[in-house]
Scaffold this active site. Sequence first.
Site, PDB file in Angstrom:
ATOM      1  N   GLU A   1       7.265 -10.688  47.667  1.00 42.58           N
ATOM      2  CA  GLU A   1       8.193  -9.628  47.244  1.00 42.58           C
ATOM      3  C   GLU A   1       7.428  -8.396  46.758  1.00 42.58           C
ATOM      4  O   GLU A   1       7.767  -7.785  45.746  1.00 42.58           O
ATOM      5  CB  GLU A   1       9.144 -10.143  46.145  1.00 42.58           C
ATOM      6  CG  GLU A   1      10.033 -11.291  46.568  1.00 42.58           C
ATOM      7  CD  GLU A   1      11.017 -10.911  47.657  1.00 42.58           C
ATOM      8  OE1 GLU A   1      11.145  -9.711  47.964  1.00 42.58           O
ATOM      9  OE2 GLU A   1      11.659 -11.825  48.209  1.00 42.58           O
TER      10      GLU A   1
ATOM     11  N   GLY B   1       9.930   6.604 -29.637  1.00 44.13           N
ATOM     12  CA  GLY B   1       8.632   6.538 -30.302  1.00 44.13           C
ATOM     13  C   GLY B   1       8.164   7.841 -30.913  1.00 44.13           C
ATOM     14  O   GLY B   1       6.968   7.977 -31.223  1.00 44.13           O
ATOM     15  N   LYS B   2       9.056   8.792 -31.128  1.00 43.73           N
ATOM     16  CA  LYS B   2       8.637  10.077 -31.711  1.00 43.73           C
ATOM     17  C   LYS B   2       8.080   9.887 -33.121  1.00 43.73           C
ATOM     18  O   LYS B   2       6.987  10.366 -33.448  1.00 43.73           O
ATOM     19  CB  LYS B   2       9.820  11.051 -31.746  1.00 43.73           C
ATOM     20  CG  LYS B   2      10.399  11.405 -30.386  1.00 43.73           C
ATOM     21  CD  LYS B   2      11.377  12.561 -30.482  1.00 43.73           C
ATOM     22  CE  LYS B   2      12.551  12.289 -31.415  1.00 43.73           C
ATOM     23  NZ  LYS B   2      13.417  11.210 -30.931  1.00 43.73           N
TER      24      LYS B   2
ATOM     25  N   ALA C   1       0.065   4.450 -29.838  1.00 45.09           N
ATOM     26  CA  ALA C   1      -0.211   3.338 -30.749  1.00 45.09           C
ATOM     27  C   ALA C   1       1.004   3.081 -31.634  1.00 45.09           C
ATOM     28  O   ALA C   1       1.663   4.013 -32.120  1.00 45.09           O
ATOM     29  CB  ALA C   1      -1.427   3.655 -31.617  1.00 45.09           C
TER      30      ALA C   1
END
Length: 800
Positions: free
Chosen positions: A92, A605-606, A785
């Site tokens: 083929e 955390g200020k 810290a």
Amino acid sequence: PEDLAVILADYKGGAAFTPFAGLPHIAGLIDNLADDPQMIQRARASLEGEIVRRQQLLKDAGNFASITDYREARRQRPALSPMPHLFVVIDEFGELLTAEPDFIELFLQIGRIGRALGIHLLLASQRIEGGKLRGLDTYLSYRIGLRTFSEQESAVILETPDAFHLPPVPGYGYLKVDTTTYQRFKAAYVSGALPATQQHLLEEDDSWGVMLQPAYNTIQSSADDDLKESVVARSESGPTLIDQCVSQLRSGHARTAAVWLPPLPDRLPLFQVVDNPNRASLSLPIGLLDDPAHQEQRPWELDLTRAGGHFAIIGAPQTGRSTFLRTFAAGVATVNTPRHVTMYGLDLTGSGLARIEGFPHVGGVATRTDREQQIRLLEELSGMVAQREALFRTHRIESLSQFRRKHAAGELSEVVSPDVVLLVDGYGLVRSDFEHLAEPLAELLNRGPSYGIHLVLAMTRWNELTMSLQPLIGNKYELRLNDPSESTIKRKLAETIRPDQPGRVITDELLFAQVALPSIGEVDDDNLGEALSDLAKQSAEAWSGPAAAPIRLLPEDLDPDSLPGELDEPDAIPIGLRQDTMEPALLDLDGADQNLLVLGDSGSGKSTLLRQIIAALIQRHTDQELVFAVMEPRGSLVNAIPDSFLGGHANTATKARGLAAALATELDKRQNEGAPTEPRIVLLVDDYDILATAGNNPLDVLLAYLPSARELRFTVILTRPVAGSARALYENTIQTLKESGGTGIILSGERAEGPLWPGIHANQAQPGRAKLVRRGQPPRLIQIANRQGPTPEERTARHP
């Protein structure tokens, strides 16, 4: 088989050639090419490779002109490799040329030089259009025309319409040889049962290598020379003639060298391709490489020293990108110790790389949900580049190979391994979802190769990498692409990868390879992760030396006692830990950090930060050198300041205005009257949003002194929430603090408030996690810290 080799190829189906599978003469049995375009490309490469191989054999043996000369020389020199005539049968082939028109170029090449090389074609097809032959017919010496569908088709083959007029019985045909022979014939039938007389002969002597057959086998021929009445006698049982022939020839002969190798497997474990005694020191197994042109399949190995050492794997989703990265990691760990190569992972698509963390070679994997870990990983790698740059300068190292030699000799104990690999899954998301990673990754791509840092990027499209960075990737591989036209290796090859072939890769050498699964043995997809974890566990148990350096992360709770004391840092004020260097974050109140603006919502955390600053200042100064003025509506900070350091305290807006006026008087004296600038005055303003309400700004009288605050030894530290900052940042006091070069500390807050500094937003974060913003510097992530407030007993002692 030393005289004749056969390749049988069937474009559709394959049952026609199945009986020949056991013949030692078979150099390749190729079926169902129509179902797999990749096989068509592979068949073409195999035949082209055989042409080149035969040409090289003729050249090496003595520049022989043809196979005839070579075979004659081999009679005198038996050491020469066999070169059998190669008979290539393609069924083929007309449909093959329809699907792959370029295949005609190979046929033409064989037509031109095949006779000298001993390569011969037999092309069979139900029908063929003359235009598709493109000159091939000039090389076809033999034409066989069985009955055709039309006179035109007969004319294409025989140049006459005769084949159209043949009887409608299988086997009738015409043989045409050049212009000298034109003969009608009836083909023999070999698929029928063996006649009883020949079965008897076989039972008596089954040692025959070749059986002599009558001219027409089972055909009962009439006396008619036209063969018009020939009838094929078929039997429904017993062994067929062809089966018996093949069975007689299967033994007693060495097989001819294979031209066509079996296709690549769809799945194979990594440990099937690990064994290679000739592997280079920094090569790692990754899969199986198919090289049909050289008629071999060999382990596919990647070399970290090749083309700069960066790699890109490109493919559509679910094609095997993550598996490639995992196999890459397993391959590195299988053939190298952590002293040679260490690895890290950046997984932006999910958690597919998490399984590799068990290898001692892996320092960690940052996932898409952990932004901080992503940044920290790239900061660690950037730090490695800086460290190695210093080592190269200190030890006068001129090349990466010299660096590796010195490390192997034990001269560079600071480095765990000379080569470091970063695996990045989902690089395309960097430009859309992870823009903060773009710059550090680009820096590693640019500078990494010089110092042994290698990036392996998995992406969907090559264009996900910017044009400026594309030349930095020297090793590029493609899995299946949803749009083959986007292939930058070869579009025609990309079109041949089927959707059911995950892990099938096109290499930059235009070869196909199959990525191995990161496992020791066969494993299904559901257990692949467990297999990789087991492999990592075995690797860790077998290694007793130093492992890869882990990704260091900021702690969630930082003990203030772990920061430098006044003897280590007598001038700078430690407030926490920097993420980029994992060193203390320091404030210089006499330099870049004269004033401080702290933004953070409640609980971020200020106040903790202010207590740390107060404690650090008191440790470094006497009460003659330092005085605090405190404005706070809640009254918590004053308890952290001894009376001898406290110059004034205001807990209401009215008192704050009075305290500000007193400070203005003192600053005016320092500015206009030359009064002494000792002690340093530190104004702490906590919860400024409460004190400055209804347009009443208690700090208005101090704004004129902020530009010259350094000379006056005056420092303002002001805090307010992120909430409402979109408007509050334009308030006079805050804007003056920023414009005078004030340092910013941004704690947790809503990003929706907009940029607090140019390009810098707040984000939700754990308490104490902050961004330190200085003019002229990129923002740094720090952990404040955790300085606790004084106990009730301490408060009573300070303020009886």
